[in-house]
Design a protein around this motif. Structure first.
Motif, PDB file in Angstrom:
ATOM      1  N   TYR A   1     -12.527  84.252  73.393  1.00 29.75           N
ATOM      2  CA  TYR A   1     -11.468  83.661  74.224  1.00 29.75           C
ATOM      3  C   TYR A   1     -10.616  84.767  74.854  1.00 29.75           C
ATOM      4  O   TYR A   1     -10.402  84.796  76.073  1.00 29.75           O
ATOM      5  CB  TYR A   1     -10.626  82.745  73.328  1.00 29.75           C
TER       6      TYR A   1
ATOM      7  N   HIS B   1     -12.324  86.794  77.583  1.00 28.47           N
ATOM      8  CA  HIS B   1     -12.375  86.096  78.875  1.00 28.47           C
ATOM      9  C   HIS B   1     -11.011  86.073  79.566  1.00 28.47           C
ATOM     10  O   HIS B   1     -10.944  86.145  80.793  1.00 28.47           O
ATOM     11  CB  HIS B   1     -12.962  84.701  78.704  1.00 28.47           C
TER      12      HIS B   1
ATOM     13  N   ARG C   1     -11.417  85.565  83.571  1.00 28.55           N
ATOM     14  CA  ARG C   1     -12.400  84.491  83.739  1.00 28.55           C
ATOM     15  C   ARG C   1     -11.785  83.148  83.360  1.00 28.55           C
ATOM     16  O   ARG C   1     -12.244  82.117  83.812  1.00 28.55           O
ATOM     17  CB  ARG C   1     -13.639  84.753  82.896  1.00 28.55           C
TER      18      ARG C   1
ATOM     19  N   CYS D   1     -15.782  78.423  73.627  1.00 30.02           N
ATOM     20  CA  CYS D   1     -16.073  79.744  73.052  1.00 30.02           C
ATOM     21  C   CYS D   1     -16.916  79.598  71.787  1.00 30.02           C
ATOM     22  O   CYS D   1     -17.874  80.350  71.574  1.00 30.02           O
ATOM     23  CB  CYS D   1     -14.786  80.497  72.751  1.00 30.02           C
TER      24      CYS D   1
ATOM     25  N   LEU E   1     -17.271  80.711  81.629  1.00 24.50           N
ATOM     26  CA  LEU E   1     -17.587  81.343  80.363  1.00 24.50           C
ATOM     27  C   LEU E   1     -18.937  82.030  80.557  1.00 24.50           C
ATOM     28  O   LEU E   1     -19.947  81.379  80.746  1.00 24.50           O
ATOM     29  CB  LEU E   1     -17.657  80.327  79.236  1.00 24.50           C
TER      30      LEU E   1
ATOM     31  N   LEU F   1     -21.238  85.180  78.862  1.00 24.49           N
ATOM     32  CA  LEU F   1     -21.314  86.072  77.715  1.00 24.49           C
ATOM     33  C   LEU F   1     -22.760  86.416  77.420  1.00 24.49           C
ATOM     34  O   LEU F   1     -23.601  85.529  77.278  1.00 24.49           O
ATOM     35  CB  LEU F   1     -20.680  85.389  76.494  1.00 24.49           C
TER      36      LEU F   1
END
Length: 183
Positions: free
Chosen positions: A72, A75, A80, A97, A119, A121
């Motif tokens: 979290y 980001h 983001r 997340c 999100l 990743l």
């Protein structure tokens, strides 16, 4: 619903019983349990023949909830996500997340547009975000083994964190023990 004739046992005892019934323990006599759950990590060294706990430690310096928060915060730092104005939106982003963390157990990249922001990743980025806490957990694990006075024959990774590839990799590299988990 009434339940009679039950006995509460520690989680490590239940995991050991399950592993005994599954037959995966082979001839391992001293086991290391690394239980990374949402609220923290418990590391326990157990003498299998007697079920005796030789040493154990618990910490909240790494947990599933902490890992979610690190994703979290990462980001937020990259802009983001926009900082949520209300609790419901913040909880929804935290849940995204958590879902991303879980998806990274089986995939290399997660990309989810949604309310509050993108999100995005990768497994490599995720590993760099959690590297410090995972290595701290490995140091704790080594300390528990030292205090137990007996080197385990195998490691059992349990809890949701057992599915995080970096956790598995660091435990194998730092401890040089065969893994029997996740249980």
């Amino acid at each position: 619903l009434d339940i009679d004739h039950f006995r509460l046992v520690p989680e490590v005892t239940a995991a050991l019983e399950m592993l005994e019934m599954s037959g995966v323990l082979g001839d391992h006599e001293t086991l290391l349990f690394y239980d990374l759950g949402s609220s923290g990590l418990t590391v326990t060294v157990v003498d299998r023949p007697t079920g005796t706990i030789l040493d154990s430690a618990r910490t909240d310096r790494i947990s599933g909830d902490l890992v979610d928060r690190l994703i979290y915060d990462h980001h937020l730092e990259l802009n983001r996500f926009t900082e949520p104005a209300d609790t419901a939106t913040k909880l929804a982003l935290t849940e995204r997340c958590r879902a991303a963390k879980e998806q990274l157990s089986t995939t290399h990249v997660v990309c989810e547009p949604g309310e509050g922001g993108l999100l995005l990743l990768s497994q490599d980025t995720f590993a760099s975000i959690i590297d410090g806490p995972v290595k701290t957990s490995a140091r704790l694990t080594r300390e528990v083994i030292r205090r137990a006075g007996r080197t385990p024959d195998a490691a059992v990774l349990i809890g949701g964190g057992a599915n995080i590839p970096l956790v598995t990799s660091v435990m194998e590299t730092w401890l040089d023990l065969p893994g029997l988990g996740p249980a």
